[in-house]
Design an enzyme around this catalytic site. Structure first.
Site, PDB file in Angstrom:
ATOM      1  CG  ASP A   1      -2.757   3.978  -1.397  1.00  0.00           C
ATOM      2  OD1 ASP A   1      -3.473   3.988  -2.420  1.00  0.00           O
ATOM      3  OD2 ASP A   1      -3.022   3.292  -0.391  1.00  0.00           O
TER       4      ASP A   1
ATOM      5  CG  ASP B   1      -6.051   0.788  -0.307  1.00  0.00           C
ATOM      6  OD1 ASP B   1      -5.188   1.676  -0.463  1.00  0.00           O
ATOM      7  OD2 ASP B   1      -6.074   0.034   0.691  1.00  0.00           O
TER       8      ASP B   1
ATOM      9  CB  SER C   1      -0.977  -0.042   1.178  1.00  0.00           C
ATOM     10  OG  SER C   1      -1.959   0.944   1.054  1.00  0.00           O
TER      11      SER C   1
ATOM     12  CG  ASP D   1      -3.097  -0.616  -2.410  1.00  0.00           C
ATOM     13  OD1 ASP D   1      -2.822   0.511  -1.962  1.00  0.00           O
ATOM     14  OD2 ASP D   1      -3.802  -1.431  -1.780  1.00  0.00           O
TER      15      ASP D   1
END
Length: 441
Positions: A227, A231, A89, A229
């Site tokens: 960020d 999410d 992440s 990834d």
């Protein structure tokens, strides 16, 4: 030894041996058909190969999506027994991690993670004979299915000018394109894949977004930053200011309540009292432990259509249940359609409160003792009953204090919010004193 923290497994120089065992443990526990994706980190292929080897050697089957954002993986998990996302992440490039999702797109909870740990540490991994080894399949349409799904669930009346910063992460493959699909004028920054994160580090904070904020300010656009990834999303207003996490969350909560007429909003115990004030009784504010899995599970339990953390991890349950920074960016634009107003003006109308954060060293074995002491003694100190959803929170008329153990480090964290600096400092002083007393007991 614990493998899982507050958001799956995350480690510096994550070992492929651990990844292999996680893959094998999943199949050993009955998750036999698994979809897997990874972010852009340089160790992604290594960890993916190890997980796949563990799955195959235990007789499971794997479908590979390749590089994709976490929301793409979560959305596609509905067709499988489980989904596995290889990502750390917002952590720096030397880290990698493993996060697992159920068929409904919700991350594995603590109980499910503990079952995996027990299988691994008890060495109860399942192995099959040569003629029972599983197969690997490739899915080249996963991102397209996600894009089509989002386009069917987001509607913009206006065309917006947007700067999108993907941090050289997995969002590069989706976020700029969806914005363009919705007729936005898009300027992309750090939107080429690079697991070294050469453009900026993946944590979307003010320090790492300085250059992006300058570009947004110069153009007068809206900024969306992800960020590693995707999410999460943080928003930059037309003046180049990073939107205060608490204010943008409160503003969106009000929008979604007005739009959907929902009577429940889910957020975390560390979220601002601004949410309660802006909703003003229009919907119940339900607070959970910090972590997207707690938010998602509470949303399912309460029938809530939205849940969000101040970090920018938002779950749009009326669309799907995986934290989705790409969708968050689009829905903030939907909100601007609804209010027909500049974002900076909407934010500036909200009150500004004083926030202070502090952390005190605390050994893992002392955390329970400290929190129990705060629960016992804090009511007398703060003259109000504690909330114990996650750590201890004391709500006062003009502020609140939260004292909770870190889930990843040997610290006790203190967060204070108050309507005056003096009150914030007073609450912090009392909190620090209580923690120090508890450590001496």
């Amino acid at each position: 030894m614990k493998l899982f923290g507050t958001s799956g497994i995350r480690m510096r120089n994550l070992s492929p041996k651990i990844a292999y065992k996680v893959g094998s443990a999943l199949v050993s526990l009955g998750y036999e058909d698994i979809v897997i994706a990874k972010d852009t980190r340089t160790t992604g292929k290594l960890i993916e190969s190890a997980i796949i080897a563990g799955i195959l050697n235990s007789g499971g089957e794997v479908t590979k999506i390749g590089i994709a954002p976490t929301p793409v993986l979560g959305f596609n998990s509905r067709e499988y027994d489980a989904g596995v996302m290889i990502t750390a992440s917002h952590n720096p490039p030397e880290y990698n991690g493993i996060k697992m999702f159920n068929k409904n797109g919700v991350a594995f909870n603590k109980y499910e993670e503990e079952k995996i740990e027990r299988v691994i540490f008890d060495n109860n991994l399942k192995y099959v004979n040569w003629n029972e080894v599983g197969e690997v399949f490739d899915d080249s349409k996963a991102i397209k299915r996600y894009r089509d799904f989002i386009l069917n669930n987001v509607d913009l009346e206006k065309s917006y000018n947007v700067v999108v910063d993907c941090a050289n992460g997995a969002g590069c493959l989706v976020s700029p394109y969806l914005l363009a699909d919705l007729n936005c004028k898009v300027i992309s920054l750090n939107s080429h894949i690079d697991g070294r994160f050469s453009g900026r580090l993946p944590e979307p904070d003010e320090k790492n977004l300085k250059e992006t904020m300058k570009v947004v300010e110069a153009l007068g656009y809206i900024g969306i930053a992800h960020d590693g990834d995707a999410d999460r999303a943080v928003i930059i207003d037309e003046k180049g200011r990073l939107a205060d996490f608490d204010k943008i969350l409160a503003l969106f909560c009000n929008y979604i309540v007005e739009k959907t007429k929902t009577k429940k909003i889910v957020t975390t115990i560390d979220a601002s009292m601004i949410i309660d004030e802006i909703l003003d009784g229009k919907a119940e504010v339900i607070r959970t432990k910090v972590g997207d899995v707690f938010v998602a599970e509470k949303m399912l339990e309460e029938g809530a259509v939205f849940g969000g953390e101040p970090s920018g991890t938002w779950i749009h349950g009326d669309i799907h249940l995986t934290p989705d920074g790409i969708l968050t960016g689009l829905r903030v634009l939907e909100m601007l359609d609804y209010y027909d107003e500049k974002l900076y003006k909407l934010l500036d109308r909200l009150p500004s409160y004083f926030n202070i954060r502090e952390k005190l060293p605390c050994k893992e074995e002392d955390k329970v003792k400290v929190i129990n002491y705060i629960i016992e003694k804090g009511e007398e100190v703060f003259k109000t009953k504690p909330e114990t959803v996650d750590g201890v929170r004391f709500n006062l008329e003009d502020g609140w204090i939260l004292i909770r153990p870190s889930g990843t480090e040997e610290f006790i964290r203190i967060r204070v919010e108050a309507k005056s600096r003096e009150k914030a400092e007073e609450l912090l002083d009392k909190g620090v004193k209580l923690v120090k007393e508890a450590l001496k007991v």
